[in-house]
Design a protein around this motif. Structure first.
Motif, mmCIF file in Angstrom:
data_model
loop_
_atom_site.group_PDB
_atom_site.id
_atom_site.type_symbol
_atom_site.label_atom_id
_atom_site.label_comp_id
_atom_site.label_asym_id
_atom_site.label_seq_id
_atom_site.Cartn_x
_atom_site.Cartn_y
_atom_site.Cartn_z
ATOM 1 N N SER A 160 -11.615 -34.228 13.558
ATOM 2 C CA SER A 160 -10.904 -33.249 14.337
ATOM 3 C C SER A 160 -11.384 -31.773 14.698
ATOM 4 O O SER A 160 -10.625 -31.016 15.333
ATOM 5 C CB SER A 160 -9.165 -33.197 13.978
ATOM 6 O OG SER A 160 -9.314 -32.846 12.592
ATOM 7 N N GLY A 161 -12.139 -31.480 13.764
ATOM 8 C CA GLY A 161 -12.656 -29.961 13.640
ATOM 9 C C GLY A 161 -13.779 -29.834 14.808
ATOM 10 O O GLY A 161 -14.227 -28.672 15.127
ATOM 11 N N ASN A 162 -14.212 -31.071 15.289
ATOM 12 C CA ASN A 162 -15.411 -30.905 16.141
ATOM 13 C C ASN A 162 -14.934 -30.556 17.857
ATOM 14 O O ASN A 162 -13.804 -30.575 18.103
ATOM 15 C CB ASN A 162 -16.050 -32.115 16.248
ATOM 16 C CG ASN A 162 -16.952 -32.417 15.275
ATOM 17 O OD1 ASN A 162 -16.508 -32.306 13.900
ATOM 18 N ND2 ASN A 162 -18.366 -32.590 15.310
ATOM 19 N N ASP A 163 -15.927 -30.119 18.387
ATOM 20 C CA ASP A 163 -15.727 -29.564 19.738
ATOM 21 C C ASP A 163 -15.759 -30.860 20.788
ATOM 22 O O ASP A 163 -16.466 -31.760 20.282
ATOM 23 C CB ASP A 163 -17.038 -28.829 20.107
ATOM 24 C CG ASP A 163 -16.888 -28.261 21.634
ATOM 25 O OD1 ASP A 163 -15.589 -28.268 22.176
ATOM 26 O OD2 ASP A 163 -17.778 -27.607 22.201
ATOM 27 N N ASP A 179 -3.961 -34.099 16.460
ATOM 28 C CA ASP A 179 -3.219 -33.548 17.676
ATOM 29 C C ASP A 179 -4.346 -32.588 18.219
ATOM 30 O O ASP A 179 -4.763 -31.419 17.767
ATOM 31 C CB ASP A 179 -2.008 -32.481 17.202
ATOM 32 C CG ASP A 179 -1.510 -32.022 18.619
ATOM 33 O OD1 ASP A 179 -1.906 -32.056 19.713
ATOM 34 O OD2 ASP A 179 -0.370 -31.267 18.545
ATOM 35 N N VAL A 180 -4.902 -33.163 19.269
ATOM 36 C CA VAL A 180 -6.242 -32.404 19.933
ATOM 37 C C VAL A 180 -5.609 -31.851 21.339
ATOM 38 O O VAL A 180 -6.477 -31.267 21.961
ATOM 39 C CB VAL A 180 -7.217 -33.316 20.244
ATOM 40 C CG1 VAL A 180 -7.904 -33.808 18.844
ATOM 41 C CG2 VAL A 180 -6.872 -34.583 20.965
ATOM 42 N N SER A 181 -4.474 -31.805 21.441
ATOM 43 C CA SER A 181 -3.609 -31.375 22.691
ATOM 44 C C SER A 181 -4.246 -29.944 23.035
ATOM 45 O O SER A 181 -4.513 -29.445 24.294
ATOM 46 C CB SER A 181 -2.218 -31.690 23.008
ATOM 47 O OG SER A 181 -1.735 -30.971 21.905
ATOM 48 N N ALA A 182 -4.037 -29.157 22.087
ATOM 49 C CA ALA A 182 -4.544 -27.565 22.353
ATOM 50 C C ALA A 182 -5.721 -27.380 22.766
ATOM 51 O O ALA A 182 -6.153 -26.317 23.252
ATOM 52 C CB ALA A 182 -3.901 -26.982 21.060
ATOM 53 N N LYS A 183 -6.724 -28.241 22.056
ATOM 54 C CA LYS A 183 -8.281 -27.848 22.277
ATOM 55 C C LYS A 183 -8.849 -28.763 23.323
ATOM 56 O O LYS A 183 -10.064 -28.385 23.592
ATOM 57 C CB LYS A 183 -8.818 -28.091 20.865
ATOM 58 C CG LYS A 183 -8.846 -29.512 20.462
ATOM 59 C CD LYS A 183 -9.453 -29.742 18.961
ATOM 60 C CE LYS A 183 -10.815 -29.232 18.835
ATOM 61 N NZ LYS A 183 -11.571 -29.232 17.679
ATOM 62 N N ALA A 184 -8.080 -29.570 24.023
ATOM 63 C CA ALA A 184 -8.765 -30.507 25.025
ATOM 64 C C ALA A 184 -8.957 -29.780 26.365
ATOM 65 O O ALA A 184 -8.136 -28.565 26.556
ATOM 66 C CB ALA A 184 -7.563 -31.288 25.321
ATOM 67 N N ALA A 185 -10.157 -29.840 27.003
ATOM 68 C CA ALA A 185 -10.420 -29.217 28.129
ATOM 69 C C ALA A 185 -9.691 -29.657 29.331
ATOM 70 O O ALA A 185 -9.177 -31.001 29.219
ATOM 71 C CB ALA A 185 -11.982 -29.150 28.290
ATOM 72 N N LYS A 213 1.583 -35.488 22.928
ATOM 73 C CA LYS A 213 0.345 -35.147 22.465
ATOM 74 C C LYS A 213 -0.781 -35.604 22.975
ATOM 75 O O LYS A 213 -1.977 -35.328 22.904
ATOM 76 C CB LYS A 213 0.059 -35.290 20.820
ATOM 77 C CG LYS A 213 1.079 -34.264 20.069
ATOM 78 C CD LYS A 213 1.230 -34.653 18.586
ATOM 79 C CE LYS A 213 2.354 -33.914 17.887
ATOM 80 N NZ LYS A 213 2.529 -34.488 16.295
#
Lengths: 165, 661
Positions: free
Chosen positions: A86-89, A103-109, A125
């Motif tokens: 989860s830390g990856n780009d 939860d990747v919703s905040a970092k998704a493009a 999410k």
């Protein structure tokens, strides 16, 4: 016209019965390899349609990497999948498959379709989850707010077939 | 509020949208079951459709090994096929079958192939090779609010491969007994990502059946069957949100029809069609479709030496709008003009202009309940241009009427494996152009005041998935009523006064009602085996104002003309390159009317067709090169089977050689 009036009465009678019948939540779904293989078929209906093979990122919690690898193995040749933590780009992925409670919703493009389990979709999410039925049929569930937030849109014919939350 | 967010997002991105027409292949692959628009006009997975629906897949068609649509359709519950010869057959849904059956609407890619002039389908003129069919969607029960007049027993939608989404290429050669010979070819071609083309062509011929009880006059009129077709179509993505499709076709059939007068005529048909479709993804305005087509049909009764023509022009605009996540509506307006040259005595042209509007509303009440309603209103205007049709007055052809159709259905899924369905339908069967005045002969004239028959149906269905056998079970029960049954002209005893002259003409003749039930089970088991079985029960009760004497005089005899019981079963097997299919059908006896002779001249004699069992079998081997060699036998249990009271259906055995490319 008399027939139409009679017909309308039949229709109204049916309408009155409906609330009493409404019940039952769909069974909860878990993202495993076979479920993910069905879920990524939704990519074929994204607008605009992405090219093939479609880049996909699988995000697995620590300790879930084996599950991530199993999903990667289950996906077909139409996608190229990478398993990350989860830390990856997430840049460059058309879709992101979330394993477990990440939860990747905040970092998704913008434009990225986030696929997860039913709980993830219902929480907003993730935008899409798949419920596989014993008959072999599949039911696609989408979170409309999550889709709108991500700016993801589907082909209208597909959109009319999904279950929106 | 949140339900509208998705739609707003869609509108913003609509400029980049694609795929306005349905990609059946991709959707079925995603949802794990066929997708259809046949029940409501909106895309639905088959199990959600508020109708008794059966979808025959391309794989089902191939596995059957059969070479024509009526034989394929005869394998499914609720369908009844009367095979009149090697080329002619009538296919009915839920009883009432007879020569030139007119209660079933049939369409190919949305174009009506039901012929208004005689209210019938000439199956041999469908410009389609079996290998290009993507799926056949059978809706049982009236669906007039979706399709308009004549979708009263149901509708069959034949969907072919889409040249923009699907790629196929097949050449098939067939040869068999009865001097059967056939060749057909289908090829799709993609020109970049934006243009797909499809070409289909075929030719077939076979000797007519010989055995059976025919009069000398009838036997002298028989001809051997011959048919051919060619069709070309294209679909282009002309903009990100616009697709344009064109279809052109021509087909020919020479076949021996058993007509409504209960006798054989060899008829040759030339059917031509041109169709234009424009599909637009208009964002939050919806999916717009403009469809314009024209069908031309030339027909020639060889035994009578009389020919004429019919023409149908249809222009339809529809808009499918998903208002929010729970509500979808489809608004449709349609204009259609049907014309026919007077027959068998030329000199005039009868026409009908129909203006129609319809609204479908689909409400997803909850995750497991949907409620669909549709209403359609048709405004019908009859016209006639030409010489007088004594004793009719030309003013009688200035007929106008407005008819409404209605469909309503609830689908309830208490579990993911169970579906309950309750539907109601009201539809109208428009008289054939022939009956309204297209027919004009010695002592006989059409009736421009003939009313459409009105059909209502109430139906309860239950489907249960059976994962343990990788299959499903379904049962449907219905009650159907037909008012203002149409009756073809009878003998001289049935003449009525038309403007002071005793004349044979067509009339409305009372009511008929039926109860029915269809039960199906199908599945697959280890070892590459598949199986299916069905039972169909049809019980018709006529309450007519005609045929009150000891013998019928008008050819309407529904209650004994439909078999009450039908049992069907089939087993398929695949192992590597080898596959086989066996189908068996048993049906109870039925009656069919035959013209009386001698002292019974002028009467129609109910003639018993005993119960019988028939079978089809097919075995195929597919080589790694894509070449398939197949042997098929139909009605193979005996040399010939009396499936009608006239020509017997003879055993047909043929070899097929197919090559994919």
């Amino acid at each position: 016209m008399r027939g139409l009036k009679l017909s309308a009465r039949h229709g109204l009678s049916l309408a009155m019965l409906l609330p009493a019948l409404a019940c039952a939540d769909p069974a909860s779904a878990t993202v495993d390899g076979p479920t993910a293989a069905v879920a990524v078929k939704a990519i074929n209906f994204l607008q605009p349609k992405p090219g093939k093979p479609t880049p996909i990122t699988i995000v697995a919690d620590s300790g879930q990497s084996a599950a991530g690898d199993a999903i990667k193995t289950a996906l077909g040749a139409d996608v190229t999948a990478t398993v990350v933590n989860s830390g990856n780009d997430l840049a460059g992925a058309v879709a992101v498959i979330v394993v477990g409670g990440v939860d990747v919703s905040a970092k998704a493009a913008a434009g990225q379709l986030i696929i997860g389990d039913m709980a993830c979709m219902e929480a907003g999410k993730c935008a899409l989850a798949v419920e596989r039925q014993a008959s072999g049929a599949a039911k696609y569930h989408v979170n409309t707010a999550a889709l709108a937030k991500a700016g993801v849109s589907f082909d209208k014919n597909f959109q009319m077939l999904v279950t929106a939350h | 509020m949140k339900k509208y967010v998705l739609l707003s997002a869609t509108a913003l991105i609509a400029v980049g949208a694609q795929a306005q027409t349905i990609n059946y292949t991709a959707l079925q692959d995603a949802f794990g079951q066929p997708v259809t628009t046949s029940a409501t006009g909106k895309p639905q997975v088959a199990s959600d459709a508020p109708a008794s629906l059966r979808i025959i897949s391309a794989a089902d068609i191939k596995a059957s090994g059969l070479d024509n649509l009526p034989d394929i359709l005869s394998r499914y519950s609720g369908l009844d096929v009367l095979r009149w010869g090697t080329g002619a057959a009538d296919v009915a849904i839920r009883g009432y079958n007879h020569g030139h059956y007119g209660r079933l609407l049939v369409r190919v890619n949305g174009r009506q192939v039901f012929n208004d002039h005689y209210a019938m389908v000439v199956w041999n003129t469908l410009p389609v090779a079996l290998s290009e069919i993507k799926q056949i969607e059978i809706v049982k029960g009236p669906v007039g609010a979706i399709y308009g007049f004549n979708a009263v027993a149901g509708v069959i939608n034949i969907i072919t491969v889409n040249p923009l989404y699907d790629e196929t290429g097949t050449v098939t050669l067939r040869a068999g007994n009865n001097d059967k010979r056939e060749a057909n070819m289908v090829k799709t071609l993609k020109l970049g990502d934006s243009l797909g083309l499809k070409l289909s062509a075929g030719y077939k011929e076979a000797d007519e059946f010989q055995r059976g009880k025919l009069t000398t006059a009838e036997r002298n009129r028989l001809r051997d069957m011959e048919a051919n077709h060619v069709s070309a179509s294209g679909l282009a993505q002309v903009a990100d949100n616009i697709q344009v499709g064109v279809e052109l076709s021509r087909s020919y059939s020479l076949q021996d029809n058993y007509t409504t007068t209960n006798t054989y005529y060899a008829i040759d048909y030339v059917a031509r069609a041109a169709k234009l479709d424009v599909d637009v993804d208009a964002g939050n305005v919806g999916l717009l479709n403009l469809s314009v087509y024209r069908n031309w049909l030339d027909f020639n009764y060889l035994g009578l030496g009389t020919a004429s023509d019919a023409r149908l022009t249809v222009a339809q605009v529809s808009d499918l709008i998903q208002l929010d996540t729970d509500h979808t509506v489809k608004i449709t307006s349609e204009y259609r003009r049907s014309e026919m040259g007077r027959w068998p005595t030329p000199g005039g042209r009868i026409s009908a202009d129909i203006f129609a509007g319809s609204l479908m509303w689909d409400w997803k009440v909850s995750d497991n309940i949907s409620f669909t309603n549709a209403v359609r209103v048709d405004n019908f205007n009859l016209g006639y241009d030409g010489a007088a049709m004594t004793p009719r007055l030309l003013s009688e052809f200035d007929t106008k009427l407005t008819k409404g159709s209605f469909n309503s259905g609830v689908v309830y899924k208490p579990t993911s494996e169970d579906t309950l369905r309750f539907t109601y339908g009201l539809a109208n069967q428009l008289p054939a152009m022939f009956e309204l005045g297209g027919f004009y002969g010695a002592g006989t004239v059409g009736n421009p005041e003939l009313k459409p028959a009105s059909i209502t149906s109430i139906e309860l269905g239950y489907d249960h998935a059976l994962p343990v056998i990788n299959g499903s079970f379904g049962i449907t029960a219905y009650r159907q009523q037909t008012k203002d049954v149409k009756a073809t002209t009878g003998g001289t005893a049935d003449r009525i006064l038309v403007n002071g002259t005793l004349t044979q003409t067509f009339i409305n003749a009372g009511e008929s009602s039926s109860w029915g039930m269809e039960a199906d089970i199908r599945g697959a088991v280890a070892g590459g085996f598949t199986y299916g079985a069905s039972y169909t029960w049809t019980d018709i009760d006529d309450n007519l104002t005609i045929n009150k004497g000891p013998l019928p005089t008008r050819p309407v005899y529904y209650e004994k003309a439909s078999p009450k019981h039908k049992l069907r079963g089939n087993v398929g097997w695949t192992s590597g390159a080898l596959s086989a299919d066996l189908g068996l059908t048993w049906q109870s006896g039925r009656y069919q009317l035959r013209p009386g002779a001698g002292a019974q001249t002028g009467f129609l004699i109910p003639t018993k067709i005993d119960s019988y069992t028939s079978g089809t079998a097919s075995v195929a081997y597919t080589f790694s090169t894509g070449t398939e060699v197949r042997a098929t036998a139909t009605d193979f249990l005996r040399a010939s089977t009396p499936t009608t009271s006239v020509l017997e259906t003879e055993r047909r055995v043929y070899l097929s050689l197919s090559q994919s490319f």
